[in-house]
Design an enzyme around this catalytic site. Structure first.
Site, PDB file in Angstrom:
ATOM      1  N   GLY A  24       0.856  -0.943  -0.085  1.00  0.00           N
ATOM      2  CA  GLY A  24      -0.052  -0.219  -0.099  1.00  0.00           C
ATOM      3  C   GLY A  24       0.723   1.393   0.493  1.00  0.00           C
ATOM      4  N   GLY A  26       0.511   5.955   0.178  1.00  0.00           N
ATOM      5  CA  GLY A  26      -0.516   7.416   0.226  1.00  0.00           C
ATOM      6  C   GLY A  26       0.085   8.310  -0.275  1.00  0.00           C
ATOM      7  N   PHE A  28       2.338  10.389   0.808  1.00  0.00           N
ATOM      8  CA  PHE A  28       3.814  10.822   1.080  1.00  0.00           C
ATOM      9  C   PHE A  28       3.837   8.880   2.033  1.00  0.00           C
ATOM     10  CE2 PHE A  28       2.989  14.810   2.372  1.00  0.00           C
ATOM     11  CZ  PHE A  28       3.778  15.463   1.522  1.00  0.00           C
ATOM     12  N   LYS A  46       6.739   0.873   7.280  1.00  0.00           N
ATOM     13  CA  LYS A  46       6.145   1.862   7.259  1.00  0.00           C
ATOM     14  C   LYS A  46       7.313   3.277   6.626  1.00  0.00           C
ATOM     15  CE  LYS A  46       2.311   5.769   8.422  1.00  0.00           C
ATOM     16  NZ  LYS A  46       1.918   5.815   9.040  1.00  0.00           N
ATOM     17  N   ASP A 161      -8.603   9.182  15.112  1.00  0.00           N
ATOM     18  CA  ASP A 161      -8.997   8.409  14.181  1.00  0.00           C
ATOM     19  C   ASP A 161      -8.757   6.943  14.110  1.00  0.00           C
ATOM     20  OD1 ASP A 161      -9.524   9.191  11.191  1.00  0.00           O
ATOM     21  OD2 ASP A 161      -6.960   8.262  11.087  1.00  0.00           O
TER      22      ASP A 161
END
Length: 459
Positions: A24, A26, A28, A46, A161
């Site tokens: 995956g 995104g 940044f 990550k 979140d």
């Protein structure tokens, strides 16, 4: 809140891990599978491209070091972080072991582990399963979510979140749920409130929209997730973000109409907990510990619970819930793209990673070559020493030492030495005198021979 990042050596991540498939990315960020070289354990890393604010990364690392340390089974485990010239890296527990068809989904920055068909997976991946989902399974999920919230709230951290994408099952077939992605989390100063709005709009609490808020915003988000699991739709929806926030602050869901649309009537206990979690005023909303002790959760998660007597939630409701989740995520992705002025292109991140991989290979080959040269020098040195030792003349055999003499005092020894020296000088003096006399006698003898024989008759 921040932390001091430890400086890692060049290629630190690649020295300890083998980077694997990308799962995956995104604005940044990029997420990859990785394998620990020493243990062979599968983990996830990550990658954050360095236009990403350093302070935000330091804050996230500090929070993960505090709460993702294995103290709570319902929070993803954090292992290490690294840094190089282009990226920040954070290595975490792998909750996605395989990826079917090599597919991945482009996700927003706030989603650490993107949805994909895999072992484990997001909370709402299970909504596509043909297996029946009952209130017992939902209650167990809620218990684990609230347990994780209670754990982070106890140390003053608010997630900010919470949503289905940030709640994962530990493995395929597992009922263990884990909280992930602390990118928007914050450690609240004691006795103070926060005032900066953030998160995904559909899960934002009323007090965050109005101004000051605290950890109860996570409890509201748990209520939104419970609503979706029971009814398959969002409790608040609108055409735009401003209208959505107005509905969140001013309106209450009509549970009877929602149940009619869903074709499913939840139990009284489930509705009671749902209403408490979605209470508008945070002071009337339960804490995470209080909600985890709710009567409905206790009854549904007891070993004596009878799942066969529980009506399964209709498949259509679950499909609608999953579609609603995907729709919310797409809207959020578009919002993030608009907020990020110049995000790096995905192929740019891939290219940088390929360059770093190639650089590491060359550096590794250079280190191996240096080690080989060093080893060869050591071998040559050992051979040289062995050859030199074989050419050396054997040392002379020492004679037996004379018998040990009694020890002589230092003063007497000096005196004896001086006496021996004086005697030697006297001897040399006498010797010189004798030599002089000898020369004199020799000369006289020569003169006599020149005069001829001696006349013995001479008077």
């Amino acid at each position: 809140m921040g932390c001091r990042l430890s400086c890692t050596s060049e290629g630190g991540l690649r020295d300890e891990y083998i980077l694997g498939q990308k799962i995956g990315e995104g604005a940044f960020a990029q997420v990859r599978l990785c394998t620990h070289k020493k243990t062979g354990e599968k983990r996830c890393v990550k990658l954050l491209h360095k236009p990403y604010p350093r302070q935000d990364f330091e804050t996230e690392i500090a929070i993960m070091e505090e709460v993702c340390n294995g103290g709570c089974d319902n929070i993803v485990r954090f292992y290490q972080h690294y840094e190089d010239n282009y990226f920040y890296y954070s290595v975490m527990e792998n909750l996605r072991y395989t990826i079917q068809h090599g597919a991945h989904e482009y996700v927003s920055l706030s989603v650490c582990f993107p949805p994909c068909a895999s072992s484990g997976g997001e909370l709402f991946d299970t909504l596509a399963s043909p297996q029946p989902l009952t209130e017992m399974e939902i209650a167990d999920i809620m218990r684990q979510m609230l347990t994780a919230c209670a754990y982070i709230h106890k140390v003053g951290i608010v997630h900010r979140d919470l949503k289905p994408q940030n709640l994962l099952f530990a493995a395929k077939g597992s009922n263990v749920v884990k909280m992930i992605d602390f990118g928007l989390s914050y450690k609240m100063p004691k006795g103070e409130m926060l005032d900066d709005p953030c998160g995904t709009p559909e899960f934002v609490a009323p007090e965050m929209i109005l101004g000051k808020y605290g950890s109860k915003v996570d409890i509201w988000a748990c209520g939104v997730i419970l609503f979706m699991m029971l009814f398959g739709e969002m409790p608040f929806a609108a055409a735009n973000e401003e209208a959505l926030w107005q509905r969140i602050v001013e309106h209450q869901p009509d549970f009877k109409k929602v149940a009619q649309r869903a074709g499913y009537n939840p139990s009284e206990g489930a509705l009671d907990l749902l209403k408490k979690l979605l209470t508008k005023k945070p002071r009337h909303r339960p804490t995470a510990e209080e909600a985890a002790r709710h009567k409905w959760i206790k009854e549904m998660t007891q070993p004596t619970a009878m799942p066969v007597l529980l009506e399964p939630i209709p498949q259509d409701v679950r499909r609608k819930g999953r579609l609603a989740t995907i729709d919310v995520k797409k809207k959020h992705d578009e919002m993030v793209k608009q907020q990020v002025p110049h995000p790096p292109q995905h192929n740019q991140i891939d290219k940088l990673q390929e360059e770093l991989d190639e650089e590491y290979k060359h550096r590794k080959q250079g280190r191996l070559a240096s080690l080989a040269v060093k080893k060869q020098k050591e071998t040559d040195g050992a051979h040289r020493e062995e050859r030199d030792s074989s050419l050396k003349v054997p040392p002379a055999v020492e004679h037996a030492a004379p018998p040990t003499q009694p020890a002589v005092e230092r003063g007497e020894e000096r005196k004896t030495t001086r006496t021996r020296t004086a005697g030697y000088q006297n001897f040399m003096t006498e010797l010189e005198k004798l030599r002089a006399q000898y020369e004199t006698i020799k000369e006289d003898s020569g003169e006599l021979d020149a005069m001829g024989p001696v006349d013995e008759k001479r008077p």
